[in-house]
Design an enzyme around this catalytic site. Structure first.
Site, PDB file in Angstrom:
ATOM      1  N   TRP A 368       0.824  -1.217   0.000  1.00 54.98           N
ATOM      2  CA  TRP A 368       0.000   0.000   0.000  1.00 54.98           C
ATOM      3  C   TRP A 368       0.855   1.262   0.000  1.00 54.98           C
ATOM      4  CZ3 TRP A 368      -2.273   2.510   4.898  1.00 54.98           C
ATOM      5  CH2 TRP A 368      -1.341   2.512   5.933  1.00 54.98           C
ATOM      6  N   ASP A 369       2.176   1.104  -0.035  1.00 56.37           N
ATOM      7  CA  ASP A 369       3.067   2.259   0.017  1.00 56.37           C
ATOM      8  C   ASP A 369       2.808   3.243  -1.117  1.00 56.37           C
ATOM      9  OD1 ASP A 369       4.290  -0.173   1.268  1.00 56.37           O
ATOM     10  OD2 ASP A 369       5.700   1.313   2.004  1.00 56.37           O
ATOM     11  N   GLU A 507       0.246  -3.757  12.177  1.00 57.60           N
ATOM     12  CA  GLU A 507       0.475  -5.199  12.060  1.00 57.60           C
ATOM     13  C   GLU A 507       0.830  -5.862  13.387  1.00 57.60           C
ATOM     14  OE1 GLU A 507       1.872  -5.457   7.421  1.00 57.60           O
ATOM     15  OE2 GLU A 507       3.395  -5.018   8.922  1.00 57.60           O
ATOM     16  N   LYS A 628       2.181  -0.644  16.209  1.00 54.73           N
ATOM     17  CA  LYS A 628       3.332  -0.455  15.317  1.00 54.73           C
ATOM     18  C   LYS A 628       3.217   0.905  14.642  1.00 54.73           C
ATOM     19  CE  LYS A 628       5.629  -2.667  11.373  1.00 54.73           C
ATOM     20  NZ  LYS A 628       5.578  -3.786  10.398  1.00 54.73           N
ATOM     21  N   GLN A 629       2.016   1.191  14.165  1.00 52.30           N
ATOM     22  CA  GLN A 629       1.632   2.504  13.663  1.00 52.30           C
ATOM     23  C   GLN A 629       0.138   2.630  13.928  1.00 52.30           C
ATOM     24  OE1 GLN A 629       3.042   1.287   9.720  1.00 52.30           O
ATOM     25  NE2 GLN A 629       1.059   1.879   8.930  1.00 52.30           N
TER      26      GLN A 629
END
Length: 817
Positions: A368-369, A507, A628-629
């Site tokens: 998805w970057d 994640e 994680k984010q």
């Protein structure tokens, strides 16, 4: 005895050059990744030409879109993986002084060493002096390019000066297909033999060539090199001996020299594959192209010209209150983006690998970057973003097949994509801290559908191209929305739709504590963005002309009942909230345990990869409020406060942006480890309007994540392209406040206090626009040459500007155009 000094310092440059002074074997992999040269079609790591993969060096050459699939045996399981192929190495070039050892810096006295990546020219320069065991000193200067003008050509020029000796200078130049994918340590238990035995050729005296197929995909990779020798600037007819090994071909050239002699070796290389357009026999084309290739200076001249044009489109200039390398690093990020996707890659049909064409991490897959990359391309060179939207469009059949297999309509794009669009996510991954193989559930990240749709919609907003919307972006968005609506199920008790058993961008969480099945219910980011996606699908049907709408309706077999359901889902989606009004990352997040952050920081120091730490301890991040984010903050990254307020109102939830955004930001910032390089970027963005000092610190952290290799070795495996492009995009869409909606280019700049001036070019609906922002003034200049007007909005006021017109508005006080 080695006399290498492990200096390896990055020394200050002029804002255009990344310079390393001295050698540092421990960080050679990092240098190789950051000094990669490429043109969007092919890229080669910045490894020394005399080196081989040996634990210090890792030469790697990667063609965009060239993948291969192998099955490995791991702990009694068959594991299938597709990799971006490490192609035959075209760099090999070395020398020795008559009867002496071949060049090996680790075994010689090194009298000086400097490596420079010239970003302005796209040129890698390496200068050093070595003394062999007989006291003979040779000065070396190497220049390298991977042509931006002709994507099939690369060049390596090596100038050797015999300082204090005479005799025979022996030079070896060749091609090496004895390579494998082994650039990521944790993958080395898996097969990497993607290149089969090559066919070797010597089509003419000064050219050697090879062609080798990939193991499973059978893509033929062809390389040919021509080596010429010049003494004191004049080409010499030197003695040549061609040697063939099982997987390599080389020429040994011998040149007699005297003290002070200057010998220049010009190695031109042609690179082709059977995937290329207008190609019949790639080996024949490689041989023909290299035979007519220009010398190094001419190759560099044309290459430099293309880079000049690229920088005119993309260069973003900063003026800061204190000395900083931010300008250099920002340009480095733009440089690596344009080496991964450029005009040379428009027809290649390859996505944008999350780690660029710079290494083998993530196996060269597309994630998805793009969500952090394509908005930047849209606003500078939209033909590039269009090509990558095309990559997704061409893989719609695979996404539709995946949706059908999972009981959905529409298209479910894979979390990891490669050659043909099937799901490439691993079923198992290795935790290098514990040495255990862990079940990988990342294929449950359905939000990839929303990311693909968002990219397609943003492209339309910037370009206004209804034809492309009809034939490319529209089908993608409608099929993505269709699948997300299919995933939504109606809960009669709540009288709302839910999306169950998914993962969000965070994640660290893929299941509930002690659950037998993976997946989480009602991830807030996924649910809210699903509503956004459905709204855009409905808007597209309204935007298109009646005949276009009818065509699309027929092609996709849409029904009135289905579109009515989209409307219903978009108004009744469930979003979880904590009892105090914070948006829950997913349903049940509030009930997880708090993590003792200080304990883990005290025990481990760096806890960016908290998931690996906890698993090695026999624990799991699924138990904790630890990210994680932060998924929720992605909502504030992608959508303006006004858009969010409209979406929450549509689904019947109260949302007060001035109150709720800061509350959510503070809550999740305290619970995030920044285990992703994208995390600091997103947090900097969401803090920019209320805590500019903290936003700037996080921006600098994101800016330096690869240059400083903050994750401790991951950059050597490939740069993080989403974070690189995202830092540039943050300057334009966040600090400049650029937003495209309602056919207006809206500008709402607010610079950090550390930045006194920001200048950048933009491309908007066919016009080139130059922006200059200071704390007190915004200047907009529409360059002459393109007919038509541009609608630019500042502070609620919209002005139509003509080509060649410049307007200024005061900031910090009431001001008008």
């Amino acid at each position: 005895m080695s006399c290498i000094r492990p200096m390896g310092k990055t020394v200050p440059g002029d804002g255009w050059s990344l310079v390393y002074d001295g050698l540092d074997p421990q960080r050679e992999g990092l240098r190789e990744a950051l000094c990669t040269l490429g043109n969007g079609y092919v890229a080669t790591r910045g490894a020394a030409p005399e080196s081989r993969a040996d634990g210090v060096h890792y030469p790697g050459t990667y063609f965009a879109g060239v993948y291969d699939r192998l099955i490995s045996e791991v702990e009694g399981r068959q594991v299938e993986n597709e990799d971006l192929v490490n192609a035959p190495n075209w760099l090999p070039l070395t020398f020795r002084v008559e009867g002496g050892p071949w060049l090996e810096l680790g075994a010689m006295e090194v009298l000086g060493y400097r490596q420079e990546l010239d970003l302005r020219q796209g040129l890698l320069i390496r200068t050093f002096r070595v003394r062999d065991d007989r006291g003979r000193t040779t000065a070396v200067k190497q220049r390298r390019v991977v042509s931006m003008h002709d994507e099939h050509l690369a060049g390596l020029e090596t100038t050797l000066t015999a300082e204090d000796w005479s005799g025979a200078l022996e030079i070896v130049s060749g091609l090496d297909a004895a390579v494998e994918n082994a650039g990521v340590e944790r993958y080395r238990v898996l097969r990497g033999d993607h290149i089969q035995k090559p066919v070797l050729m010597t089509p003419r005296d000064d050219v050697v060539a090879l062609v080798a197929p990939t193991t499973d995909s059978r893509v033929r990779i062809a390389e040919a090199c021509r080596t010429r020798v010049y003494v004191a600037g004049r080409e010499e007819a030197v003695a040549r001996e061609t040697r063939r090994r099982a997987r390599a071909v080389e020429q040994r050239l011998t040149v007699p020299v005297e003290p002070g002699s200057v010998v220049t070796v010009d190695k031109a290389v042609a690179l082709f594959t059977s995937r290329d357009r207008a190609t019949y026999r790639p080996l024949l084309q490689a041989c023909e192209r290299v035979a007519e290739a220009p010398g190094f200076d001419e190759l560099l001249r044309d290459h430099r010209m293309v880079w000049k044009h690229q920088w005119e489109r993309f260069d973003t200039r900063l003026e800061l209150t204190r000395e900083s390398d931010a300008q250099l690093v920002l340009r480095l990020h733009i440089f690596h983006l344009l080496q991964t996707t450029s005009e040379r890659s428009v027809d290649v049909d390859a996505g944008i690998p999350a780690r660029g064409l710079h290494g083998e991490a993530y196996r060269g897959h597309v994630f998805w970057d793009e969500l952090f990359i394509l908005p930047l391309l849209d606003l500078h060179l939209p033909v590039l973003s269009r090509a990558h939207i095309g990559y997704r469009f061409h893989r719609l059949p695979a996404a539709r097949r995946r949706a059908r297999e999972q009981g959905c309509r529409g298209a479910l794009f894979p979390w990891q994509s490669g050659s043909d669009g099937r799901e490439e996510s691993q079923s198992w991954h290795l935790n290098p801290r514990s040495g255990r193989w862990i079940r990988d559930n990342s294929h449950l990240q359905r939000h990839i559908n929303v990311a693909v749709a968002w990219d397609a919609w943003h492209h339309y907003q910037v370009t206004g191209d209804l034809t492309f919307l009809r034939f490319r972006s529209g089908p993608i968005i409608l099929e993505a929305a269709r699948a997300m609506a299919s995933l939504a199920t109606y809960n009669g008790d709540r009288k709302r739709y839910e999306i169950r058993r998914v993962m969000g961008p965070d994640e660290y969480h893929d299941a509930y504590p002690d659950a037998d099945e993976p997946g989480l219910n009602n991830n807030a980011y996924t649910n809210v963005m699903t509503v956004w996606c459905l709204c855009k699908a409905l808007e597209i049907l309204d935007l298109l002309a009646e005949y276009q709408r009818r065509e699309l309706w027929d092609e996709l077999h849409l029904t009135a009942a289905e579109v009515e359901r989209w409307e219903d889902v978009s108004r009744k989606m469930f979003v979880p909230f904590h009892r105090d009004g914070v948006i829950s990352q997913f349903e049940g997040y509030e009930d997880l345990e708090e993590l003792d952050w200080e304990k883990y920081r005290g025990r481990y120091g760096d806890i960016m990869r908290l998931d690996r730490i906890l698993e090695a301890e026999g624990d799991t991040p699924n138990r904790y409020k630890a990210c994680k984010q932060a998924d929720v903050l992605m909502l504030f990254y992608l959508l303006s406060a006004e858009e969010l307020a409209e979406l929450f109102a549509r689904i019947g939830y109260e949302f007060d942006a001035p109150r709720d955004i800061p509350k959510n930001v503070d809550y999740y910032l305290e619970r995030t480890s920044h285990g992703s390089t994208l995390s600091a970027l997103v947090h900097s963005w969401v803090l920019s309007r209320r805590d500019r000092e903290r936003s700037w610190r996080l921006f600098l952290a994101a800016l330096h994540s690869d240059v400083d290799d903050v994750q401790g070795g991951t950059t050597a495996e490939g740069i993080h392209l989403g974070a690189m492009a995202g830092t540039v995009d943050l300057l334009q869409r966040c600090y400049c406040g650029i937003e495209v909606r309602e056919d207006v280019l809206w500008l709402n700049p607010r610079l950090p206090e550390e930045m006194t001036r920001l200048r950048m070019p933009l491309h908007y609906r066919g016009h080139r626009i130059d922006l200059t922002v200071t704390a007190n003034e915004l200047q907009v200049r529409v360059l002459p040459g393109v007919p038509g007007r541009v609608r630019v909005g500042v502070r609620g006021e919209v002005l139509e500007m003509e080509a060649g017109e410049t307007r200024r508005v005061g900031l910090g006080q009431a001001g008008h155009w």
